[in-house]
Design an enzyme around this catalytic site. Structure first.
Site, PDB file in Angstrom:
ATOM      1  N   HIS A  58       0.834  -1.190   0.000  1.00  0.00           N
ATOM      2  CA  HIS A  58       0.000   0.000   0.000  1.00  0.00           C
ATOM      3  C   HIS A  58       0.876   1.250   0.000  1.00  0.00           C
ATOM      4  O   HIS A  58       2.107   1.159   0.151  1.00  0.00           O
ATOM      5  CB  HIS A  58      -0.954  -0.004   1.216  1.00  0.00           C
ATOM      6  CG  HIS A  58      -0.257  -0.112   2.531  1.00  0.00           C
ATOM      7  ND1 HIS A  58      -0.405  -1.179   3.380  1.00  0.00           N
ATOM      8  CD2 HIS A  58       0.635   0.707   3.123  1.00  0.00           C
ATOM      9  CE1 HIS A  58       0.352  -1.004   4.439  1.00  0.00           C
ATOM     10  NE2 HIS A  58       1.003   0.143   4.308  1.00  0.00           N
TER      11      HIS A  58
HETATM   12  C1  T46 Z   1       2.587   0.565   6.968  1.00  0.00           C
HETATM   13  C2  T46 Z   1       3.356  -0.694   7.165  1.00  0.00           C
HETATM   14  C3  T46 Z   1       4.825  -0.469   7.251  1.00  0.00           C
HETATM   15  C4  T46 Z   1      -4.830  -0.497  13.060  1.00  0.00           C
HETATM   16  O1  T46 Z   1      -6.012  -0.638  13.424  1.00  0.00           O
HETATM   17  N1  T46 Z   1      -4.059   0.466  13.618  1.00  0.00           N
HETATM   18  C5  T46 Z   1      -2.758   0.665  13.232  1.00  0.00           C
HETATM   19  O2  T46 Z   1      -2.078   1.565  13.777  1.00  0.00           O
HETATM   20  C6  T46 Z   1      -2.223  -0.181  12.210  1.00  0.00           C
HETATM   21  C7  T46 Z   1      -0.774   0.007  11.739  1.00  0.00           C
HETATM   22  C8  T46 Z   1      -3.011  -1.147  11.656  1.00  0.00           C
HETATM   23  N2  T46 Z   1      -4.300  -1.312  12.083  1.00  0.00           N
HETATM   24  C9  T46 Z   1      -5.129  -2.385  11.516  1.00  0.00           C
HETATM   25  C10 T46 Z   1      -5.491  -2.206  10.050  1.00  0.00           C
HETATM   26  C11 T46 Z   1      -5.623  -3.615   9.550  1.00  0.00           C
HETATM   27  O3  T46 Z   1      -6.933  -4.091   9.784  1.00  0.00           O
HETATM   28  O4  T46 Z   1      -4.369  -3.608  11.566  1.00  0.00           O
HETATM   29  C12 T46 Z   1      -4.657  -4.419  10.446  1.00  0.00           C
HETATM   30  C13 T46 Z   1      -3.380  -4.800   9.745  1.00  0.00           C
HETATM   31  O5  T46 Z   1      -2.809  -3.619   9.117  1.00  0.00           O
HETATM   32  P1  T46 Z   1      -2.079  -3.648   7.725  1.00  0.00           P
HETATM   33  O6  T46 Z   1      -2.615  -4.746   6.880  1.00  0.00           O
HETATM   34  O7  T46 Z   1      -2.113  -2.267   7.135  1.00  0.00           O
HETATM   35  O8  T46 Z   1      -0.584  -4.042   8.175  1.00  0.00           O
HETATM   36  P2  T46 Z   1       0.740  -3.949   7.314  1.00  0.00           P
HETATM   37  O9  T46 Z   1       1.801  -4.623   8.082  1.00  0.00           O
HETATM   38  O10 T46 Z   1       0.491  -4.413   5.926  1.00  0.00           O
HETATM   39  O11 T46 Z   1       1.082  -2.372   7.234  1.00  0.00           O
HETATM   40  C14 T46 Z   1       1.525  -1.692   8.375  1.00  0.00           C
HETATM   41  C15 T46 Z   1       0.814  -0.333   8.498  1.00  0.00           C
HETATM   42  O12 T46 Z   1      -0.600  -0.531   8.472  1.00  0.00           O
HETATM   43  C16 T46 Z   1       1.161   0.599   7.372  1.00  0.00           C
HETATM   44  O13 T46 Z   1       0.764   1.920   7.681  1.00  0.00           O
HETATM   45  O14 T46 Z   1       3.064   1.504   6.340  1.00  0.00           O
HETATM   46  O15 T46 Z   1       2.931  -1.477   8.290  1.00  0.00           O
END
Ligand code: T46
Length: 147
Positions: A58
């Site tokens: 993303h």
């Molecule tokens: C990024 C990379 C480096 C939350 O509710 N609060 C939060 O602060 C975060 C980070 C995530 N979430 C929820 C959103 C999704 O439902 O946790 C779930 C997993 O998040 P995501 O799929 O976006 O995780 P990554 O590891 O793909 O990405 C994360 C960060 O979301 C993103 O901002 O830049 O790490």
């Protein structure tokens, strides 16, 4: 760890480090100084036991972040819409800035990998662009506006 980042809105951030081996290392990140923004959120990712796991995929419209690998290693793939770069993250005192509009993906996690992220804002799902074609369109719209 890479010597130069050729991607827009990114860069290497080297933290101050006190090497007291054999008593361990102390590594310091100060907001608004070495970290180029006020930190509003800290999160970490661990238990990366699946070697085929992929995270990220993303970009953010406005959020600024600095990402660290504080244990183990992983591959960070950056793409600013024009240039792509793969960075092996394996130095706990060297972070990479994830600025605005930077498509980023994380892969190849070592079993003991721990990722730490310092972020400029609270979590807002509407700041994410989670579709790559949408990301390219968004960048092109911004470029047209700036002309
Ligand atoms: C990024 C990379 C480096 C939350 O509710 N609060 C939060 O602060 C975060 C980070 C995530 N979430 C929820 C959103 C999704 O439902 O946790 C779930 C997993 O998040 P995501 O799929 O976006 O995780 P990554 O590891 O793909 O990405 C994360 C960060 O979301 C993103 O901002 O830049 O790490």
């Amino acid at each position: 760890m890479v010597k130069r980042v050729k991607i827009k809105n990114s860069g290497i951030i080297k933290l101050q480090r006190y090497n007291d081996y054999p008593d361990g290392n102390l590594i310091i990140a100060e907001a608004n100084r070495i970290i180029p923004f006020k930190i509003k959120r800290v999160y970490y990712i661990n238990k990366l036991d699946n070697p085929r796991a992929t995270r990220g995929k993303h970009a953010h419209k406005n959020l600024e972040q600095v990402i660290f690998c504080i244990n183990g290693s992983f591959a960070l793939h950056l793409d600013d819409g024009e240039t792509k770069q793969k960075i092996i993250m394996n130095n706990s005192s060297v972070g990479i800035k994830l600025g605005r509009l930077l498509w980023h993906t994380m892969t190849d996690f070592s079993k003991n990998c721990v990722i730490l992220v310092l972020a400029s804002d609270y979590y807002k799902e509407n700041d994410y662009i989670r579709n790559y074609d949408e990301f390219l369109k968004y960048i092109n719209r911004i470029k047209k506006k700036q002309k």
